[in-house]
Write a protein that holds these residues in place. Structure first.
Motif: not given
Length: 552
Positions: A85-101
């Motif tokens: 959603s927007g600049n946030a994404r969750v990896n396939g395992a659900g254990t890693l949240l990345t917020v870019s920029g």
């Protein structure tokens, strides 16, 4: 103790509530300098605006059935495994949240909830977004602003009247801010390692390019005559903060900006200057640009010679192999090497390139002998013939009169060399293209292609009252009787549309008024398949004779 199979099965399938492991507390009083931030769920962090944030959720061991993780963002939006959603994404395992920029709007609490059939567990991290610190001057007060991601509980400022002491905002001065300070104010940019300009390289020449002073960029090599001045530019294309430039000379000594040692000096822009360069000054000159986050190095090799060591040598033109050309060049520009022959169609441009096997000392000058007996020399760049500095001859819009031999001579004070190219100019066949729309006066003859349009003007030179013009066609009929393709205009001109082979012959115009009538008379002529000559008759109104040919 022995267990029955049923009891063993019950032990191995024991269910458990998922537990998110809480990590050690991360102590962070200021954001990491200009870098991405990677933390564990449960830790808090300050992130500089524009960088990325990665939060990793750790599950306790031996949890069955496997839990599902759902992340909740500060905006209230939720993300499952593989969602974004927007600049946030969750990896396939659900254990890693990345917020870019990351931006100021991303400040707040990021939580993850692990859920299975036995229950759930939730853990969160609080993130603050920092836009660097800056000062805002209001009246006589200088306010030091904190992160914009959250409103600072206390804004510190310096009161110029209190000898620079830092005090709480309430005691600072009367002109205290009532709204958040403006941005970006004086934002501090991130440091960047220095980098020198990367100049083009070239092969070391047999002799100096010039017997005068030389200026090059660091990383270029040079051959220079003793006694001249050498300038080596050290152009730094990037680096924050501004880097310091230092030079290392061939003898191992160093010079910094605005320093001088004998004939060697470094200007405030980092350029190295060697005055009255000597044979012993030759060698490797190294420039180093350094700031707090890195450095860059570039090297120039300098060769110094005496002018008396330069021996003149004549140039030599490279002999290129001939080539079979079939068919000749029909369209577009074409290039050959001097000494090669070519067939080319008129209207194209031809390039004849001079290739030197040996450039000669001093550098060669080029002269071309043209088929008409004229010459074209190096640097002549106007008109149909142009000679470039490298000896290339360009012939624009080549025509039949440009056919013949082109001889190039490369010469200098030590001698010369010549070679010849033969150019054949071809012009393709072309049929006569008669007019698509023919307009003639009565009494003139015309050849016209079938299917085109013809206008025969009947201009009355005298008559009172004004006469009326009527026409008789080759088959004896009138335009009114033939309608369609034949018509008479108000001016008396006859118009024939989409003319056919059957329409060829004699056309007669008659002018009539109450006083008299006049009709032109002509003799029948033999029908010709070519353009007939324009004749003149004595009649005021004449009858043209038409002949036709069919376009193939």
């Amino acid at each position: 103790m022995n267990f029955s199979p049923a009891v063993l099965n019950a032990i191995f399938t024991l269910s458990a509530i998922p537990v998110l492991t809480k990590p050690d507390t991360l102590v962070q009083t200021r954001p990491l300098p200009c870098t991405n931030v990677d933390i564990l769920l449960g830790q808090n962090a300050i992130v500089h605006e524009g960088y990325s944030l990665v939060i990793t959720a750790q599950l306790g061991p031996g949890v069955t059935p496997a839990p599902t993780l759902v992340w909740t963002l500060p905006s209230g939006a939720t993300l499952g495994a593989g969602e974004s959603s927007g600049n946030a994404r969750v990896n396939g395992a659900g254990t890693l949240l990345t917020v870019s920029g990351i931006a100021p709007g991303d400040v707040g609490s990021y939580s993850a909830t692990a859920t299975n059939s036995e229950g759930s567990d939730t853990l969160s991290s609080t993130i603050t977004v920092d836009r660097y610190s800056w000062d805002v001057v209001i009246g006589s007060c200088t306010h030091t602003c904190g992160p914009l991601g959250i409103k600072p509980a206390l804004v510190l400022c310096r009161n110029d009247s209190s000898s620079g002491a830092t005090v709480a905002e309430a005691n600072c001065c009367a002109e205290k801010p009532t709204t958040p300070p403006p941005e970006p104010c004086n934002r501090i940019p991130c440091p960047v390692p220095p980098k020198f300009f990367d100049p083009p390289r070239y092969d070391q020449p047999e002799r100096p390019i010039s017997d005068k002073d030389q200026t090059i960029d660091v990383a270029q090599d040079v051959l220079i005559i003793e006694g001249n001045r050498l300038v080596i530019r050290a152009r730094v294309v990037k680096g924050i903060p501004d880097p310091d430039v230092q030079w290392t000379l061939p003898d191992g000594s160093t010079l910094g900006v605005n320093e001088r040692r004998g004939r060697f000096s470094v200007r405030d822009d980092g350029q190295l200057v060697v005055d009255n360069i000597q044979l012993d000054d030759g060698g490797t000159f190294t420039a180093t640009a350094t700031n707090e986050v890195g450095e860059d190095t570039a090297v120039s090799r300098v060769t110094v010679i005496r002018k008396a060591e330069i021996v003149d040598r004549p140039p030599q033109i490279k002999v290129l192999p001939s080539f079979v050309q079939n068919p000749p060049i029909r369209r577009g520009d074409f290039a050959i090497g001097a000494g090669q022959n070519v067939q080319i169609h008129a209207g194209n441009s031809l390039w004849i390139e001079t290739n030197l096997a040996k450039p000669g000392i001093p550098p060669a000058t080029f002269s071309w002998s043209l088929p008409g007996g004229e010459t074209a020399n190096t640097g002549e760049m106007s008109g149909q013939f142009q000679v470039h500095e490298n000896g290339t001859l360009v012939i624009k819009n080549i025509g039949l009169n440009n056919e013949g031999d082109y001889e190039v001579t490369a010469w200098n004070s030590a001698g010369s060399d010549s070679i010849t190219s033969s150019v054949t100019v071809l012009i393709g066949p072309k049929f006569f293209d008669p007019p698509r729309l023919a307009t003639i006066d009565i009494g003139q003859n015309v050849t016209i292609v079938e299917g085109n349009r013809l206008v025969i003007r009947a201009r009355v030179v005298q008559g009172a009252p004004d006469p009326v013009v009527s026409w008789t066609l080759p088959d004896g009929s009138t335009p009114k009787e033939r309608r369609g393709r034949f018509s008479v205009r108000k001016s008396g001109a006859l118009l024939v549309k989409r003319i056919q082979l059957a329409d060829q012959g004699r056309y007669t115009a008659t002018a009539t008024n109450s006083g008299d009538e006049h009709t032109s008379v002509v003799q029948d002529d033999e029908i010709s398949e070519s353009r007939s000559s324009i004749g003149d008759q004595t009649n005021a109104i004449r009858a043209p004779f038409l002949s036709f040919h069919k376009e193939t």
